[in-house]
Design a protein around this motif. Structure first.
Motif, mmCIF file in Angstrom:
data_model
loop_
_atom_site.group_PDB
_atom_site.id
_atom_site.type_symbol
_atom_site.label_atom_id
_atom_site.label_comp_id
_atom_site.label_asym_id
_atom_site.label_seq_id
_atom_site.Cartn_x
_atom_site.Cartn_y
_atom_site.Cartn_z
ATOM 1 N N UNK A 195 0.830 -1.202 0.000
ATOM 2 C CA UNK A 195 0.000 0.000 0.000
ATOM 3 C C UNK A 195 0.869 1.257 0.000
ATOM 4 N N UNK A 196 1.885 1.283 0.848
ATOM 5 C CA UNK A 196 2.779 2.447 0.901
ATOM 6 C C UNK A 196 3.485 2.650 -0.434
ATOM 7 N N UNK A 197 3.925 1.578 -1.044
ATOM 8 C CA UNK A 197 4.647 1.677 -2.316
ATOM 9 C C UNK A 197 3.743 2.232 -3.403
ATOM 10 N N UNK A 198 2.525 1.731 -3.498
ATOM 11 C CA UNK A 198 1.608 2.183 -4.546
ATOM 12 C C UNK A 198 1.194 3.630 -4.303
ATOM 13 N N UNK A 199 0.885 3.981 -3.051
ATOM 14 C CA UNK A 199 0.542 5.370 -2.747
ATOM 15 C C UNK A 199 1.683 6.311 -3.118
#
Length: 855
Positions: free
Chosen positions: A746-750
């Protein structure tokens, strides 16, 4: 969430939201630090081109980044709306220039809005707006009161096609910058700004502009052209008058073998009055422009006046020529000619069999005047120079100046290449100069209550020349001073006048007839980042610097320089295609068969020409509308920003456009995939235990650090490349994710979406909403790199033997130097290359490489 990316629907949606919510409105009452981002405003030609797309994408990506960095961003747009093209269109199409201009503005505004640019459209202005013209006339009169505006007769560049005067800076290779016609010399009464009063300050303050490209500063310094020299006078045999000259090479004084004067010099004019041959030669000279570039490129020609000048030291008599390469506007309009040490004089002397006398010898060489193939302009020692013999030429410059000053026959002088700025233009579609000509009172300014001097709407363009001169009533006015019949000034202002202060007007565009609100100007100025073409290095940028300083001196602004940082973007280039039968072909007129490009009309094989700047004349243009309709604004922006560094030329690539489109689709699918397998995940905020997840999170934060640094360095293409690398590293399968894995993904995609936002704002905003956020991403905080995540467990060290790569070592970041040497020497791949050799030394560059030197 739709699994398919639909840019047309998404972009229209977000452009509507931004417009309705006035998302990008700038306010002076905002508590954040101001940041003024400005892109040079366009001429409203009616259509945007790819140069516009690139230029405005560059400006917008900076504006959006600074907004996410927490700045209160002013990012305005307007129109440089006066000028000859509108007048030419009026004559050709029977339409009024005002109607033509505002129709073009409306069309171009709609086109720009489809790019999703973060403009504060409430500050929009056009320089032909009545309020802007009124305020500008008030500024003109303020500078007139200050003594910075004057009128005089002068020799000007005359464009015989546009029937107007051109400044020297507007003459390119001897031709008018817009019409392309060879310019002529003409003597007219003109209005001037005293830009030369600011020459020293304009030159000195270039040192303050550390945020400008060095090339631009060098171009301005060269144009200002400060030179130190000597001014003295030759006596003229049989004349009471003298011939004053200015020279930057007093060290060559004893090598003078003739003198040259400009065609407009008083001595030449006096001779022409009685000598038909001299008059004919002067007329020929006037067929060329007054710029130095125009005079340098033409054949050197002269007319022997029969007058002799007397050398001030030797008493020798030398001929005086009218020369077509001497400028009346520079120095005194007369020069001492030293053919051995000046190339123009050398060519002239060879042509007219004038003696050549060597007076400077280079070290270790004896120059023979008869054997010279070209002038010697380097340093050396004076010879054949009487009392100055033996001096090095730099010392001699000072000694010669002292010689003249001690005898009161000359003096050391500073001169400038820069000339005062002529602002008179003989056309209708411009801002009228607010002055009146009265037979009794002379030149009288219009009083404030009679401003503006508005253009009459009823004019005719059925013949060349200025319609204001032919208007039956407009130019007739009572003198504001004595009330007697008088005549308006029918010249209008150079359009560079409008572009010399528009950036100030954006700060308070609602002032009506009042030019500026000092409080609001002080809030925003100077411009933090200016973006525009390097072709404006002298014309617009130098004039703007002068005008800004002049307004400072009348109390309307306070800062010394208008633009803190300057980005000059490169051109957009594309291959040219030519059909043997039909000439240049547009891209849509070319098709690809199995082996060759062919003309769609006749099937002939296309000749692929040079990669050149996009131009209608070569048909190597791509219509922005086709690009935006086919791929969307985000693809167009991403391609323009990725294909080349911003200050370099961009070579158009259809495959590059496709690549940008595919990448955005991939990002869309990445978010879609995440929402399928981890819809409720929260972004990770700590280092995970799993090694692979830790490595991914480390790359996420390394990417944040790199893209941030790239933004600060304005290396936008490398920033995009880093985002692409991160996308490649994110692997989301079909299986549901939970725990650390869901959080890291999630952090990577955001992070991808946030970093992409300034580049491709529409898709980023849409994906931000799909990720479950209600706030606008364009106002969201820029991501910060987590220092803990950037700490690596291992680093990669290059292993070399005698400077050649042999292996890579994975080691701890804090490994000791001697331990690293042992690992290197024990490496199997290294051992194979040092076997039987003596290791002389092991060079360790911490954190980077180990090199074993052996022979």
């Amino acid at each position: 969430m739709d699994s398919k990316y639909n840019p047309q629907a998404i972009e229209a949606k977000w452009q509507k939201i931004w417009d309705e919510q006035k998302t990008f409105r700038a306010s002076e009452t905002d508590g954040r630090d101001p940041f003024y981002l400005l892109v040079m405003f366009p001429y409203p030609s009616g259509r945007i081109h790819m140069g516009h797309v690139r230029n405005y994408a560059l400006g917008d990506v900076i504006a959006r980044y600074q907004r996410m960095r927490g700045k209160n961003v002013l990012h305005p747009m307007g129109w440089d709306a006066f000028g000859m093209p509108a007048e030419n269109a009026a004559a050709a199409n029977n339409v009024h220039p005002k109607d033509w201009t505002y129709q073009n503005i409306a069309h171009m505004r709609d086109e720009l809005k489809t790019m999703g640019l973060s403009y504060d459209w409430e500050r929009e202005l056009a320089t032909c707006d009545q309020d802007y013209a009124h305020a500008e006339q008030a500024l003109f009169l303020k500078l007139y009161e200050k003594g910075l505006v004057y009128r005089k007769k002068s020799v000007v560049n005359w464009d015989p096609v546009d029937h107007t005067v051109l400044a020297n800076e507007q003459v390119i290779d001897g031709c008018g910058w817009r019409s392309g016609a060879p310019v002529e010399r003409k003597e007219l009464s003109q209005w001037f700004f005293r830009i030369t009063d600011y020459a020293d300050e304009l030159l000195a303050d270039l040192d303050k502009l550390g945020g400008w490209p060095e090339t631009v500063r060098a171009m301005q310094a060269n144009w200002i052209g400060k030179s130190h020299g000597v001014e003295f006078a030759f006596q003229l045999e049989g004349y009471d008058d003298t011939l004053p000259v200015y020279t930057t090479r007093p060290d060559t004084l004893m090598g003078v073998t003739f003198c040259s004067i400009a065609a407009e010099h008083p001595l030449a004019k006096a001779l022409a009055a009685t000598n038909p041959d001299a008059a004919a030669f002067i007329k020929e000279c006037q067929a060329a422009g007054t710029s130095e570039e125009a005079l340098e490129t033409q054949e050197k020609r002269g007319f022997d006046t029969g007058i002799k000048a007397i050398h001030p030291v030797t008493g020798e008599k030398v001929p005086v020529f009218i020369a077509n390469f001497v400028l009346m506007a520079y120095g005194t309009g007369a020069v001492m000619a030293v053919p051995a040490h000046d190339q123009r004089d050398f060519e002239f002397a060879k042509k007219y069999a004038i003696p050549i006398k060597v007076v400077i010898q280079p070290e270790g060489e004896a120059l023979d005047a008869a054997a010279l193939a070209e002038a010697y302009t380097g340093p050396g020692t004076l010879v054949n120079s009487g009392q100055f013999d033996g001096l090095d030429n730099e010392t001699a410059k000072q000694k010669v100046a002292e010689y003249f000053e001690q005898r009161c026959i000359g003096k050391a002088t500073v001169n400038f290449r820069l000339r005062d700025w002529g602002v008179s233009r003989q056309r209708y579609w411009g801002n009228p100069i607010p002055m009146v000509h009265c037979d009794a009172c002379g030149v009288v300014p219009l009083p404030p209550e009679q401003l503006p001097a508005a253009l009459p709407p009823d004019v005719s363009f059925d013949q060349p020349g200025n319609p204001l001169e032919r208007h039956p009533t407009w130019k007739h006015i009572d003198c504001p001073k004595c009330g007697q019949p008088a005549r308006r000034e029918t010249d209008t202002m150079d359009t560079f006048m409008e572009s010399s202060w528009y950036f100030l007007r954006y700060c308070s565009p609602d002032m009506g007839a009042e030019p500026l609100d000092l409080k609001r100007v002080n809030h925003w100025m100077p411009v933090d980042q200016y973006v525009g073409g390097i072709e404006h290095a002298v014309l617009h940028l130098l004039y703007s610097r002068f005008f800004h300083k002049a307004l400072r001196d009348v109390g309307l602004v306070e800062c010394d320089e208008p633009f803190t940082r300057l980005l000059t973007q490169g051109m957009v280039r594309k291959d040219t295609h030519k059909c043997p039968a039909h000439g240049w072909r547009y891209p849509r007129e070319v098709k690809q068969d199995d082996e060759f490009l062919r003309c769609v009309e006749c099937d002939s094989e296309i000749i692929v020409g040079r990669n050149e700047k996009m131009s209608k004349s070569k048909h190597n243009v791509v219509d922005p509308k086709e690009l935006l309709d086919g791929y969307g604004a985000d693809t167009a922006r991403l391609f323009m920003l990725f294909a080349a560094p911003p200050d370099r030329d961009l070579e158009w690539s259809d495959s590059g456009v496709d690549g940008a489109w595919r990448f955005l689709n991939r990002v869309w699918r990445l978010v879609h995939a995440l929402m399928q397998v981890a819809p409720g995940a929260k972004p990770a905020s700590a280092t995970p235990a799993d090694a692979d997840l830790k490595a991914l999170r480390g790359q996420v934060h390394a990417t944040i650090a790199k893209v941030t640094d790239d933004f600060e360095r304005q290396s936008f293409n490398t920033g995009i490349a880093a985002i692409m690398e991160l996308v490649n590293a994110i692997k989301i399968g079909d299986a549901p994710l939970a725990g650390e894995a869901a959080g890291v993904m999630r952090e990577a995609v955001e992070t991808v979406v946030k970093l992409l936002s300034p580049y491709a704002p529409h898709i980023a905003e849409e994906l931000w909403r799909e990720l479950g956020y209600a706030d606008d991403l364009c106002n969201h905080a820029w991501p910060e790199a987590d220092a803990e995540a950037l700490v690596k467990d291992v680093i990669t060290i290059i292993l070399q033997v005698n400077g050649k790569l042999r292996d890579r070592l994975e080691v701890a970041p804090d490994i000791a130097k001697d331990e690293l040497e042992k690992l290197a020497l024990a490496n199997d791949k290294a051992a194979a290359h040092i076997e039987g050799k003596t290791v002389r030394k092991v060079v360790v560059v911490p954190g980077r490489l180990v090199n074993i030197v052996a022979n």
